[in-house]
Design a protein around this motif. Structure first.
Motif, PDB file in Angstrom:
ATOM      1  N   GLN A 176       0.810  -1.217   0.000  1.00 35.27           N
ATOM      2  CA  GLN A 176       0.000   0.000   0.000  1.00 35.27           C
ATOM      3  C   GLN A 176       0.841   1.264   0.000  1.00 35.27           C
ATOM      4  O   GLN A 176       0.479   2.268  -0.627  1.00 35.27           O
ATOM      5  CB  GLN A 176      -0.941   0.005   1.205  1.00 35.27           C
ATOM      6  CG  GLN A 176      -0.254   0.012   2.546  1.00 35.27           C
ATOM      7  CD  GLN A 176      -1.242   0.279   3.678  1.00 35.27           C
ATOM      8  OE1 GLN A 176      -2.226   0.959   3.481  1.00 35.27           O
ATOM      9  NE2 GLN A 176      -0.973  -0.281   4.848  1.00 35.27           N
ATOM     10  N   ARG A 177       1.992   1.238   0.676  1.00 33.82           N
ATOM     11  CA  ARG A 177       2.820   2.445   0.733  1.00 33.82           C
ATOM     12  C   ARG A 177       3.303   2.832  -0.658  1.00 33.82           C
ATOM     13  O   ARG A 177       3.211   3.988  -1.064  1.00 33.82           O
ATOM     14  CB  ARG A 177       4.012   2.198   1.669  1.00 33.82           C
ATOM     15  CG  ARG A 177       4.913   3.395   1.876  1.00 33.82           C
ATOM     16  CD  ARG A 177       5.837   3.163   3.054  1.00 33.82           C
ATOM     17  NE  ARG A 177       6.631   1.954   2.895  1.00 33.82           N
ATOM     18  CZ  ARG A 177       7.821   1.932   2.300  1.00 33.82           C
ATOM     19  NH1 ARG A 177       8.354   3.045   1.853  1.00 33.82           N
ATOM     20  NH2 ARG A 177       8.503   0.797   2.180  1.00 33.82           N
ATOM     21  N   HIS A 178       3.803   1.838  -1.420  1.00 32.38           N
ATOM     22  CA  HIS A 178       4.246   2.115  -2.786  1.00 32.38           C
ATOM     23  C   HIS A 178       3.060   2.412  -3.692  1.00 32.38           C
ATOM     24  O   HIS A 178       3.161   3.227  -4.617  1.00 32.38           O
ATOM     25  CB  HIS A 178       5.023   0.916  -3.329  1.00 32.38           C
ATOM     26  CG  HIS A 178       6.257   0.596  -2.538  1.00 32.38           C
ATOM     27  ND1 HIS A 178       7.375   1.393  -2.556  1.00 32.38           N
ATOM     28  CD2 HIS A 178       6.540  -0.428  -1.693  1.00 32.38           C
ATOM     29  CE1 HIS A 178       8.303   0.881  -1.765  1.00 32.38           C
ATOM     30  NE2 HIS A 178       7.822  -0.232  -1.229  1.00 32.38           N
ATOM     31  N   PHE A 179       1.925   1.746  -3.441  1.00 31.03           N
ATOM     32  CA  PHE A 179       0.745   1.948  -4.274  1.00 31.03           C
ATOM     33  C   PHE A 179       0.246   3.391  -4.157  1.00 31.03           C
ATOM     34  O   PHE A 179      -0.012   4.067  -5.158  1.00 31.03           O
ATOM     35  CB  PHE A 179      -0.355   0.974  -3.847  1.00 31.03           C
ATOM     36  CG  PHE A 179      -1.638   1.129  -4.620  1.00 31.03           C
ATOM     37  CD1 PHE A 179      -1.758   0.612  -5.896  1.00 31.03           C
ATOM     38  CD2 PHE A 179      -2.715   1.803  -4.074  1.00 31.03           C
ATOM     39  CE1 PHE A 179      -2.933   0.755  -6.617  1.00 31.03           C
ATOM     40  CE2 PHE A 179      -3.901   1.947  -4.777  1.00 31.03           C
ATOM     41  CZ  PHE A 179      -4.009   1.420  -6.048  1.00 31.03           C
ATOM     42  N   ILE A 180       0.130   3.891  -2.923  1.00 32.06           N
ATOM     43  CA  ILE A 180      -0.362   5.258  -2.723  1.00 32.06           C
ATOM     44  C   ILE A 180       0.624   6.262  -3.300  1.00 32.06           C
ATOM     45  O   ILE A 180       0.246   7.242  -3.957  1.00 32.06           O
ATOM     46  CB  ILE A 180      -0.601   5.507  -1.217  1.00 32.06           C
ATOM     47  CG1 ILE A 180      -1.740   4.620  -0.721  1.00 32.06           C
ATOM     48  CG2 ILE A 180      -0.914   6.973  -0.963  1.00 32.06           C
ATOM     49  CD1 ILE A 180      -1.950   4.652   0.772  1.00 32.06           C
ATOM     50  N   ARG A 181       1.924   6.007  -3.087  1.00 35.44           N
ATOM     51  CA  ARG A 181       2.925   6.923  -3.623  1.00 35.44           C
ATOM     52  C   ARG A 181       2.891   6.951  -5.147  1.00 35.44           C
ATOM     53  O   ARG A 181       2.999   8.007  -5.768  1.00 35.44           O
ATOM     54  CB  ARG A 181       4.327   6.501  -3.141  1.00 35.44           C
ATOM     55  CG  ARG A 181       5.406   7.535  -3.460  1.00 35.44           C
ATOM     56  CD  ARG A 181       6.788   6.981  -3.223  1.00 35.44           C
ATOM     57  NE  ARG A 181       6.955   6.441  -1.887  1.00 35.44           N
ATOM     58  CZ  ARG A 181       7.998   5.728  -1.504  1.00 35.44           C
ATOM     59  NH1 ARG A 181       8.954   5.464  -2.388  1.00 35.44           N
ATOM     60  NH2 ARG A 181       8.085   5.270  -0.271  1.00 35.44           N
ATOM     61  N   GLY A 182       2.714   5.782  -5.752  1.00 37.39           N
ATOM     62  CA  GLY A 182       2.657   5.716  -7.211  1.00 37.39           C
ATOM     63  C   GLY A 182       1.421   6.401  -7.761  1.00 37.39           C
ATOM     64  O   GLY A 182       1.488   7.112  -8.768  1.00 37.39           O
ATOM     65  N   MET A 183       0.260   6.224  -7.093  1.00 41.61           N
ATOM     66  CA  MET A 183      -0.960   6.869  -7.563  1.00 41.61           C
ATOM     67  C   MET A 183      -0.868   8.390  -7.416  1.00 41.61           C
ATOM     68  O   MET A 183      -1.277   9.140  -8.302  1.00 41.61           O
ATOM     69  CB  MET A 183      -2.156   6.339  -6.774  1.00 41.61           C
ATOM     70  CG  MET A 183      -2.461   4.874  -7.020  1.00 41.61           C
ATOM     71  SD  MET A 183      -2.936   4.534  -8.725  1.00 41.61           S
ATOM     72  CE  MET A 183      -4.556   5.269  -8.759  1.00 41.61           C
TER      73      MET A 183
END
Length: 273
Positions: A259-266
């Motif tokens: 989720q940390r990378h997912f939110i940062r990527g979005m």
């Protein structure tokens, strides 16, 4: 509107939408932890909390084999589409060659074309070459669909990557593949992991493609098993709730880990877009 009042309205709307989003999930969780023979109504608190509904749903729904099939299809699709999307996105985002714009719009056509319009001809083509009722009958179309999005996503990332990084690596003698592997991939980890999470969720939750290509019921994915289980246990809401959680759990697990990378990527994608 004063700043305090505006902040209060914003928080109020956020709380309202959070409650609306989480209420169905909370209802399913509470229902699943009741015993299989309990009488459940509304948001009743289980007394006692028990995993019996999960055990019975797992046994009667035979979710072990369908989860393994979904895991095999999803992991292969994610691996293939990630590698191919990185290569095509890298080519379209950093290289200039004749026909690149035309080819990119061909890839975009894959995003614009409704998949439902092609699935029946695709089924007859796959049946002719013996790919129906096999995992490859789902993996190949899923990979093709994911590459269209992945190419669009990764091209946007490579276009926004600092040119100074690429030029510095070129000056140091790095090849095109070296620039991709040693410089851009570590820098673009949030964008890549965001794409992985999205493709994983889409492939895992796919229902229509699996329903058409695996019509023989010899191989079932987890969503297909859930639907068949639902038709057999329509009145056992505890078992249906437990089966739904079993099928959705892998997606939740992947999201929690990434989720940390997912939110940062979005967030970075929305700012750059």
């Amino acid at each position: 509107m004063s700043g305090t009042l505006e902040r209060a309205v914003n928080y109020g709307l956020l709380v309202l939408f959070s409650v609306l989003a989480l209420a169905p999930i909370a209802g399913i969780l509470l229902t699943a932890f009741h015993g299989p023979d309990a009488v459940v109504s509304g948001f009743a608190i289980p007394d006692p909390f028990t995993l019996d509904s999960f055990r019975q749903a797992w046994k009667e729904g035979a979710f072990g084999s369908s989860l393994w099939t979904s895991a095999m299809i999803t992991s292969t699709t994610v691996a293939l589409s990630t590698v191919l999307s990185l290569l095509t996105g890298y080519a379209f985002g950093t290289m200039r060659f004749r026909g690149s714009s035309f080819l990119f719009y061909v890839f975009l056509f894959g995003l614009l074309m409704p998949f439902e319009a092609t699935i029946i001809p695709l089924y007859f083509d796959f049946r002719r070459i013996g790919l129906t009722d096999t995992v490859w009958g789902v993996i190949l179309p899923s990979t093709a669909l994911s590459i269209a999005f992945g190419t669009f996503w990764m091209r946007a990332f490579f276009l926004s990557a600092p040119r100074s990084l690429i030029e510095a690596a070129r000056i140091d003698g790095a090849s095109s593949l070296g620039v991709l592997v040693r410089v851009l991939l570590p820098y673009g980890r949030p964008a890549i992991l965001t794409m992985v999470v999205l493709v994983f969720m889409w492939t895992w939750n796919d229902f229509l493609l699996s329903l058409v290509m695996l019509s023989g019921q010899n191989i079932l994915t987890a969503p297909l098993s859930l639907v068949f289980f639902q038709t057999q246990r329509q009145t056992h809401v505890q078992l249906l709730a437990a089966a739904s959680i079993i099928v959705a759990f892998p997606v939740l697990l992947v999201y929690v880990f990434l989720q940390r990378h997912f939110i940062r990527g979005m967030v970075s994608g929305s700012l750059k877009g």
